[in-house]
Design a protein around this motif. Sequence first.
Motif, PDB file in Angstrom:
ATOM      1  N   GLU A 239       0.774  -1.089  -0.086  1.00 10.23           N
ATOM      2  CA  GLU A 239      -0.035   0.169   0.047  1.00 10.23           C
ATOM      3  C   GLU A 239       0.991   1.257   0.014  1.00 10.23           C
ATOM      4  OE1 GLU A 239      -3.719  -1.639   2.587  1.00 10.23           O
ATOM      5  OE2 GLU A 239      -2.615  -0.163   3.471  1.00 10.23           O
ATOM      6  N   GLU A 240       2.028   1.254   0.997  1.00 16.20           N
ATOM      7  CA  GLU A 240       2.770   2.414   0.902  1.00 16.20           C
ATOM      8  C   GLU A 240       3.257   2.576  -0.503  1.00 16.20           C
ATOM      9  OE1 GLU A 240       3.749   4.442   3.789  1.00 16.20           O
ATOM     10  OE2 GLU A 240       2.037   3.401   4.647  1.00 16.20           O
ATOM     11  N   ASN A 241       3.966   1.676  -1.243  1.00 10.56           N
ATOM     12  CA  ASN A 241       4.466   1.828  -2.481  1.00 10.56           C
ATOM     13  C   ASN A 241       3.488   2.228  -3.324  1.00 10.56           C
ATOM     14  OD1 ASN A 241       7.300   1.052  -2.131  1.00 10.56           O
ATOM     15  ND2 ASN A 241       6.710  -1.135  -2.324  1.00 10.56           N
ATOM     16  N   GLU A 242       2.535   1.750  -3.368  1.00 13.33           N
ATOM     17  CA  GLU A 242       1.096   2.143  -4.320  1.00 13.33           C
ATOM     18  C   GLU A 242       0.785   3.595  -4.042  1.00 13.33           C
ATOM     19  OE1 GLU A 242       0.047  -0.080  -6.029  1.00 13.33           O
ATOM     20  OE2 GLU A 242      -1.435   1.309  -7.121  1.00 13.33           O
ATOM     21  N   GLU A 243       0.986   4.202  -2.849  1.00 17.61           N
ATOM     22  CA  GLU A 243       0.495   5.530  -2.583  1.00 17.61           C
ATOM     23  C   GLU A 243       1.643   6.226  -2.988  1.00 17.61           C
ATOM     24  OE1 GLU A 243      -1.471   4.973   1.802  1.00 17.61           O
ATOM     25  OE2 GLU A 243      -0.060   6.865   2.005  1.00 17.61           O
ATOM     26  N   ASP A 244       2.904   5.895  -2.878  1.00 16.15           N
ATOM     27  CA  ASP A 244       3.916   6.754  -3.355  1.00 16.15           C
ATOM     28  C   ASP A 244       3.874   7.157  -4.977  1.00 16.15           C
ATOM     29  OD1 ASP A 244       5.455   7.546  -0.953  1.00 16.15           O
ATOM     30  OD2 ASP A 244       7.074   6.374  -1.611  1.00 16.15           O
ATOM     31  N   ILE A 245       3.444   5.983  -5.513  1.00 16.82           N
ATOM     32  CA  ILE A 245       3.572   5.998  -7.160  1.00 16.82           C
ATOM     33  C   ILE A 245       2.186   6.917  -7.473  1.00 16.82           C
ATOM     34  CG2 ILE A 245       2.826   4.807  -9.085  1.00 16.82           C
ATOM     35  CD1 ILE A 245       4.116   2.330  -7.994  1.00 16.82           C
ATOM     36  N   LEU A 246       1.210   6.877  -6.883  1.00 21.90           N
ATOM     37  CA  LEU A 246       0.158   7.669  -7.183  1.00 21.90           C
ATOM     38  C   LEU A 246       0.402   9.232  -6.897  1.00 21.90           C
ATOM     39  CD1 LEU A 246      -2.960   5.461  -6.469  1.00 21.90           C
ATOM     40  CD2 LEU A 246      -1.912   5.899  -8.386  1.00 21.90           C
ATOM     41  N   ARG A 247       1.071   9.235  -5.709  1.00 17.47           N
ATOM     42  CA  ARG A 247       1.226  10.603  -5.334  1.00 17.47           C
ATOM     43  C   ARG A 247       2.315  11.274  -6.237  1.00 17.47           C
ATOM     44  NH1 ARG A 247       1.532  10.036   1.375  1.00 17.47           N
ATOM     45  NH2 ARG A 247      -0.677  10.086   1.436  1.00 17.47           N
ATOM     46  N   LEU A 248       3.196  10.577  -6.718  1.00 10.71           N
ATOM     47  CA  LEU A 248       4.227  11.287  -7.588  1.00 10.71           C
ATOM     48  C   LEU A 248       3.709  11.709  -8.630  1.00 10.71           C
ATOM     49  CD1 LEU A 248       7.336   8.719  -7.118  1.00 10.71           C
ATOM     50  CD2 LEU A 248       7.225  11.250  -6.817  1.00 10.71           C
ATOM     51  N   VAL A 322      12.942  10.675  -4.098  1.00 11.81           N
ATOM     52  CA  VAL A 322      11.737  10.361  -3.004  1.00 11.81           C
ATOM     53  C   VAL A 322      11.814   9.007  -2.790  1.00 11.81           C
ATOM     54  CG1 VAL A 322       9.148   9.974  -3.426  1.00 11.81           C
ATOM     55  CG2 VAL A 322      10.380  12.177  -4.343  1.00 11.81           C
ATOM     56  N   ARG A 323      12.142   8.027  -3.588  1.00  7.95           N
ATOM     57  CA  ARG A 323      12.398   6.786  -3.206  1.00  7.95           C
ATOM     58  C   ARG A 323      13.229   6.406  -2.351  1.00  7.95           C
ATOM     59  NH1 ARG A 323       8.406   4.093  -2.906  1.00  7.95           N
ATOM     60  NH2 ARG A 323       9.649   2.071  -2.947  1.00  7.95           N
ATOM     61  N   ALA A 324      14.437   7.039  -2.335  1.00  3.35           N
ATOM     62  CA  ALA A 324      15.822   6.729  -1.582  1.00  3.35           C
ATOM     63  C   ALA A 324      15.296   7.417  -0.105  1.00  3.35           C
ATOM     64  CB  ALA A 324      16.751   7.626  -1.983  1.00  3.35           C
TER      65      ALA A 324
ATOM     66  N   LEU B 237       8.076  -8.490  -4.417  1.00  3.04           N
ATOM     67  CA  LEU B 237       7.067  -7.402  -4.520  1.00  3.04           C
ATOM     68  C   LEU B 237       7.613  -6.155  -4.325  1.00  3.04           C
ATOM     69  CD1 LEU B 237       3.829  -7.409  -5.020  1.00  3.04           C
ATOM     70  CD2 LEU B 237       3.782  -6.962  -2.269  1.00  3.04           C
ATOM     71  N   ASP B 238       8.620  -6.020  -3.447  1.00  2.00           N
ATOM     72  CA  ASP B 238       9.120  -4.492  -3.136  1.00  2.00           C
ATOM     73  C   ASP B 238       9.993  -4.382  -4.460  1.00  2.00           C
ATOM     74  OD1 ASP B 238       9.405  -2.447  -1.337  1.00  2.00           O
ATOM     75  OD2 ASP B 238      11.294  -3.130  -0.882  1.00  2.00           O
ATOM     76  N   GLU B 239      10.649  -5.225  -4.949  1.00  4.78           N
ATOM     77  CA  GLU B 239      11.506  -4.680  -6.133  1.00  4.78           C
ATOM     78  C   GLU B 239      10.716  -4.398  -7.329  1.00  4.78           C
ATOM     79  OE1 GLU B 239      15.298  -7.566  -4.999  1.00  4.78           O
ATOM     80  OE2 GLU B 239      13.665  -8.167  -6.628  1.00  4.78           O
ATOM     81  N   GLU B 240       9.476  -5.202  -7.379  1.00  2.00           N
ATOM     82  CA  GLU B 240       8.826  -5.091  -8.802  1.00  2.00           C
ATOM     83  C   GLU B 240       8.215  -3.719  -8.611  1.00  2.00           C
ATOM     84  OE1 GLU B 240       7.591  -6.992 -11.403  1.00  2.00           O
ATOM     85  OE2 GLU B 240       9.437  -8.332 -10.815  1.00  2.00           O
ATOM     86  N   ASN B 241       7.776  -3.114  -7.375  1.00  2.00           N
ATOM     87  CA  ASN B 241       7.135  -1.869  -7.171  1.00  2.00           C
ATOM     88  C   ASN B 241       8.136  -0.809  -7.443  1.00  2.00           C
ATOM     89  OD1 ASN B 241       4.360  -2.289  -6.538  1.00  2.00           O
ATOM     90  ND2 ASN B 241       4.775  -2.936  -4.583  1.00  2.00           N
ATOM     91  N   GLU B 242       9.345  -1.076  -6.960  1.00  2.00           N
ATOM     92  CA  GLU B 242      10.611   0.011  -7.141  1.00  2.00           C
ATOM     93  C   GLU B 242      10.777   0.153  -8.467  1.00  2.00           C
ATOM     94  OE1 GLU B 242      11.806   1.144  -4.323  1.00  2.00           O
ATOM     95  OE2 GLU B 242      13.168   2.484  -5.392  1.00  2.00           O
ATOM     96  N   GLU B 243      10.736  -1.304  -9.343  1.00  2.00           N
ATOM     97  CA  GLU B 243      11.039  -0.970 -10.776  1.00  2.00           C
ATOM     98  C   GLU B 243       9.965  -0.142 -11.270  1.00  2.00           C
ATOM     99  OE1 GLU B 243      12.989  -5.284 -11.525  1.00  2.00           O
ATOM    100  OE2 GLU B 243      11.600  -4.455 -12.962  1.00  2.00           O
ATOM    101  N   ALA B 249       9.553   6.950 -14.165  1.00  2.00           N
ATOM    102  CA  ALA B 249      10.155   8.289 -14.267  1.00  2.00           C
ATOM    103  C   ALA B 249      11.233   8.180 -15.358  1.00  2.00           C
ATOM    104  CB  ALA B 249      10.636   8.586 -12.905  1.00  2.00           C
ATOM    105  N   GLY B 250      11.343   7.206 -16.109  1.00  2.00           N
ATOM    106  CA  GLY B 250      12.397   7.073 -17.162  1.00  2.00           C
ATOM    107  C   GLY B 250      13.538   7.099 -16.545  1.00  2.00           C
ATOM    108  N   VAL B 251      13.935   6.368 -15.329  1.00  2.00           N
ATOM    109  CA  VAL B 251      15.118   6.058 -14.771  1.00  2.00           C
ATOM    110  C   VAL B 251      15.586   4.870 -14.941  1.00  2.00           C
ATOM    111  CG1 VAL B 251      16.517   6.793 -12.793  1.00  2.00           C
ATOM    112  CG2 VAL B 251      14.296   7.660 -12.942  1.00  2.00           C
ATOM    113  N   GLY B 252      15.103   4.066 -16.071  1.00  2.00           N
ATOM    114  CA  GLY B 252      15.517   2.796 -16.245  1.00  2.00           C
ATOM    115  C   GLY B 252      15.509   1.894 -14.825  1.00  2.00           C
ATOM    116  N   GLU B 253      16.572   0.927 -14.995  1.00  2.00           N
ATOM    117  CA  GLU B 253      16.886   0.031 -13.617  1.00  2.00           C
ATOM    118  C   GLU B 253      17.665   0.821 -12.656  1.00  2.00           C
ATOM    119  OE1 GLU B 253      16.916  -3.638 -15.885  1.00  2.00           O
ATOM    120  OE2 GLU B 253      15.683  -2.425 -17.012  1.00  2.00           O
ATOM    121  N   GLU B 254      17.862   1.715 -12.587  1.00  2.00           N
ATOM    122  CA  GLU B 254      18.813   2.424 -11.715  1.00  2.00           C
ATOM    123  C   GLU B 254      18.555   1.876 -10.459  1.00  2.00           C
ATOM    124  OE1 GLU B 254      20.377   6.265 -10.103  1.00  2.00           O
ATOM    125  OE2 GLU B 254      18.965   6.418 -11.696  1.00  2.00           O
TER     126      GLU B 254
END
Lengths: 432, 432
Positions: A239-248, A322-324, B237-243, B249-254
């Motif tokens: 959910e947190e990841n999803e929120e971040d994506i949508l907010r961005l 933001v992700r970092a 799951l966390d990695e997939e979301n991150e990707e 954002a067009g940052v590739g797989e940085e």
Amino acid sequence: VDIDDRDKLIDLMEPLHAADIADLLEQINAYDRARLIRLYGREFDGEILSELDEGVREEVIHLLHPQVLAEAVRELDSDDVVDLVEDLEGPQQQAILGALEASDRLAVQQALTYPENSAGRLMQREVVFAPEHWNVGQAIDYLRSSEELPEQFYHIVLVDPRMRPVANVTLGKLMGSRREVALKDIAEEMFQIIPVDQDEADVAYAFNQYHLISAPVVDDDGRLVGVITIDDAMIVLDEENEEDILRLAGVGEESSLSDRVIDTTKRRIPWLVVNLGTAALAALVIAQFEQTIAVLVALAVLMPIVASMGGNAGTQSLTVAVRALATRDLTRANAWRVIRREMLVGLLNGLTLAIPLGVLTALAFSTPLLGVVIGTALVINLFVAALAGVVIPILLDKLGVDPALASGVFVTTMTDVVGFFAFLGLATVVLL
Amino acid sequence: VDIDDRDKLIDLMEPLHAADIADLLEQINAYDRARLIRLYGREFDGEILSELDEGVREEVIHLLHPQVLAEAVRELDSDDVVDLVEDLEGPQQQAILGALEASDRLAVQQALTYPENSAGRLMQREVVFAPEHWNVGQAIDYLRSSEELPEQFYHIVLVDPRMRPVANVTLGKLMGSRREVALKDIAEEMFQIIPVDQDEADVAYAFNQYHLISAPVVDDDGRLVGVITIDDAMIVLDEENEEDILRLAGVGEESSLSDRVIDTTKRRIPWLVVNLGTAALAALVIAQFEQTIAVLVALAVLMPIVASMGGNAGTQSLTVAVRALATRDLTRANAWRVIRREMLVGLLNGLTLAIPLGVLTALAFSTPLLGVVIGTALVINLFVAALAGVVIPILLDKLGVDPALASGVFVTTMTDVVGFFAFLGLATVVLL
């Protein structure tokens, strides 16, 4: 559904998992949904409710016969009921609480006293624990003789005489050790205690960082009050990841495709209004150079390139920052290093791209100086974009504002304004 | 580290979890990292290696004494070693494999034969299983007498005589049931079997959707070869979301802030080059209207507003669509409904914002018709933005292209081109 054949429907739905039925209900339209629920009737399962998105869930609760609703809810674990009722409005919440048995109702009401999105809402209250001085044999005998063990549990929590958790023993280790071994000696190396009022995002971070499977939750006095398991943490993390994506993307907390059109429209408008304001600001900058443009219309053709490149580079840098921040890879300790790094990346990208852009422009417009102007403006804007992309999220984070939510506006405003100003300003000085 | 005091360093690092030490190593610069590792020396733990980001990991492996490296690796479970070596280059991989005992080396090499990002790479090979006809007593006696149980396990997998998994029994249920109860009767309701070559993203989806804790992995003949646990699924799951976030954002797989500047620059450039091309396309559109702009420079001032609003609305719609595809909330079944819905949202947003923008423009430039032109262009562009934002990801997904990676370019190109064309075209027709 279309042929109104109840038995066939039930046969078809029988092998489906509650989560899949919930997805099905979300994907069909409201009219079909109502018909399906009427037809499905008494078979309706509490778990389906748990799996539904908020908007659809309220609709379904309205549609269900109170009797069916009561039965459905009574099947659920208390932490699932909490999850179910916390987003409902007063009367619906009361209806569901009323359907519960007294002891469950108390448990749910107790959980609702913890702040929203806290560990207290997430935890289950059923914990298996043992005194820290027991050995494996005592623990196994205790478990074997217990009347009611929780459905799912992975650890035995060792507690001191004041009920403060001191260690975790996995069931696997327990099964693999001889009876006389002390529980303390086979305790997990990794052990984290979670305060009941901790934010659920921090809970999810701890599970992810330390690869926890379950962790005891304690009250203000450090006493064991519940346990959080990895499956709950996984949902929060998602959910947190999803929120971040949508907010961005400036979509707010839009929760689902099944929301009504009017709700979606309302959620997206604020960000667009803000963008209207910042675009107007950029227009004001351009307006300062109206006379330059009137003399050299080519500038109007080229200026969006500089702004758009800056916007893109800024978004790249911003997203990484933001992700970092969210994953805590960017902290006070390395902030300066990361900022210097981004500035360098921005400069390098600017220089690399300025050359082809400058040459092509010079050729296309047969004006070498125009090429120099656009190249220089690009370098300036990509440098500013990279810098703003990392500094703005860090500043917002320091001010306690969610950087995912607000950084985008500031960064693109910055790159638009700087892009137009640098390009048109340089052109005015150099070309006129 | 600065005062070169080895004992103090070890004391300081002692209470830290491997994941925290890894974070620390990532956050300091390369010079300090080398000093810290030299100082820390033999205490270096295999788990720290597992937790490090790729770039830093290779660096650290180079720095470690071969002896220390060998010891560190030997402590790890075989699935962690797989995770460690799969991204390394030839010589480093050989060095680590060489450090393993023969049986472990075989296991790791076997795992490496499965395709990258498949269930086979993710699973652990140590599984606890029992014949399907056993009862609780037999299972407990078997577990109690086993010499070597895996460190962590949550289920006993029931298998048929041909080693095909048929059900899962949780350890908790096992402990809570009487000896004569058949294992089959206390098996989990939810049971999913994972083929060894399934993509890890699908594995993570199954865990998330069905709230699995662990799931057996089978080979082509349906025979049990391993087990995947929720903690591994959570990481995927966390990695997939991150990707997804980074690709949007067009940052590739940085992968990380600890990559070298030059690598980061290279990774971000391709997207910027593509953006340069699309911006040039937009410039071409504007160039068609040079004469219009020459007559009415106000158009140059206003045109970025229309394009920028379209870009924002498109990104909103696009992000929702990409996420819905990733979470499988958007499927063939509801695609048309979602598209119609987005079109409606786009139209409503366009109409709502066109009015203030039109009125303000008309007032600012004392030209009522200019207000009408910009308002109409905005409605057109927001409608196209919403439509493109959902249709383009769906099309890319059908073509087998990751929509998170490529949708952004297409959508913003679309909104830029349509925005400039609609605004300048209308202006040419209406105002000249």
